[in-house]
Motif scaffolding. Structure first.
Motif, PDB file in Angstrom:
ATOM      1  N   UNK A   1     -55.575   0.336  26.045  1.00  0.00           N
ATOM      2  CA  UNK A   1     -56.022  -0.697  26.161  1.00  0.00           C
ATOM      3  C   UNK A   1     -56.891  -0.926  27.820  1.00  0.00           C
ATOM      4  N   UNK A   2     -57.437  -2.156  28.138  1.00  0.00           N
ATOM      5  CA  UNK A   2     -58.189  -2.415  28.729  1.00  0.00           C
ATOM      6  C   UNK A   2     -57.707  -3.923  29.676  1.00  0.00           C
ATOM      7  N   UNK A   3     -56.569  -3.939  28.342  1.00  0.00           N
ATOM      8  CA  UNK A   3     -55.851  -5.476  29.256  1.00  0.00           C
ATOM      9  C   UNK A   3     -54.428  -5.023  28.858  1.00  0.00           C
TER      10      UNK A   3
ATOM     11  N   UNK B   1     -45.600  -7.718  15.369  1.00  0.00           N
ATOM     12  CA  UNK B   1     -46.543  -7.348  15.792  1.00  0.00           C
ATOM     13  C   UNK B   1     -47.394  -7.172  17.267  1.00  0.00           C
ATOM     14  N   UNK B   2     -48.556  -6.551  17.739  1.00  0.00           N
ATOM     15  CA  UNK B   2     -49.345  -6.059  18.587  1.00  0.00           C
ATOM     16  C   UNK B   2     -50.381  -6.500  18.562  1.00  0.00           C
ATOM     17  N   UNK B   3     -50.047  -7.257  19.716  1.00  0.00           N
ATOM     18  CA  UNK B   3     -51.326  -8.026  20.250  1.00  0.00           C
ATOM     19  C   UNK B   3     -51.948  -8.023  22.226  1.00  0.00           C
ATOM     20  N   UNK B   4     -53.063  -7.444  22.426  1.00  0.00           N
ATOM     21  CA  UNK B   4     -53.532  -7.189  23.299  1.00  0.00           C
ATOM     22  C   UNK B   4     -55.163  -7.966  23.723  1.00  0.00           C
ATOM     23  N   UNK B   5     -54.728  -8.115  24.858  1.00  0.00           N
ATOM     24  CA  UNK B   5     -55.557  -9.237  26.552  1.00  0.00           C
ATOM     25  C   UNK B   5     -57.021  -9.123  26.575  1.00  0.00           C
ATOM     26  N   UNK B   6     -57.213  -8.163  26.412  1.00  0.00           N
ATOM     27  CA  UNK B   6     -58.804  -6.757  27.012  1.00  0.00           C
ATOM     28  C   UNK B   6     -59.462  -7.281  25.306  1.00  0.00           C
ATOM     29  N   UNK B   7     -61.081  -6.876  25.977  1.00  0.00           N
ATOM     30  CA  UNK B   7     -61.681  -6.664  24.582  1.00  0.00           C
ATOM     31  C   UNK B   7     -61.573  -5.084  24.167  1.00  0.00           C
ATOM     32  N   UNK B   8     -60.845  -4.339  24.559  1.00  0.00           N
ATOM     33  CA  UNK B   8     -61.520  -2.893  24.241  1.00  0.00           C
ATOM     34  C   UNK B   8     -60.095  -2.920  23.922  1.00  0.00           C
TER      35      UNK B   8
END
Length: 166
Positions: free
Chosen positions: A66-68, A76-83
């Motif tokens: 990811x880019x975040x 649960x997997x969470x990603x702060x970036x948009x990619x």
């Protein structure tokens, strides 16, 4: 008394030899490198590997890039970036084996690959991902094809967080 002294000496030797400096490579979590999808370059910064292990003669490692920040809370997997790039990699055997993985449904080394940009998920229709490294330190080289003549190319490397199956 001799037996007690012998046990103490063996215990001391085991303790001294097992508590020495670790000669393994230090793991620095975080990635460097960039990918280009559909003409837009993005710097990637975080990675996670989920080790699903062996099943029916195949080994499965899932890479998230990811880019975040990537965070896992329970299942649960969470990603702060948009990619977010998702790679589901399979190889024959009882351990993960780096190499070139083709987008396919089966083979000695094959994968499912997708990229999510903002809220749009795109699934690879062809191409390869070449993964080198070991442990938690890997390099991934992308040469993937998507519908509409779009491509994902680039190289990302560094330390991935490693987790067992969710």
């Amino acid at each position: 008394m001799k037996n007690l002294l012998l046990i103490f000496t063996i215990t001391l030797l085991v303790f001294i030899t097992s508590c020495g400096k670790d000669d393994g490579a230090e793991i620095q979590l975080g990635l460097s490198g960039a990918v280009t999808f559909d003409g837009t370059a993005t710097t990637m910064s975080d990675g996670l590997i989920i080790d699903f292990g062996a099943d029916a003669g195949e080994y499965n490692y899932d890479f998230y890039i990811a880019n975040g920040n990537i965070a896992v809370d329970g299942v649960e997997l969470t990603v702060s970036g948009n990619t977010l790039i998702y790679l589901e990699l399979y190889n024959e055997g009882t351990a993960f084996s780096p190499g070139t993985f083709a987008v396919a449904q089966s083979g000695a080394k094959y994968c499912f690959a997708s990229i999510r940009v903002d809220d749009e998920t795109n699934i690879a229709t062809g191409g390869t991902v070449t993964v080198t490294g070991s442990g938690q330190n890997y390099e991934a080289v992308f040469n993937l094809e998507f519908s509409g003549e779009r491509t994902l190319t680039g190289t990302v490397e560094g330390g991935f967080a490693l987790q067992g199956s969710l």
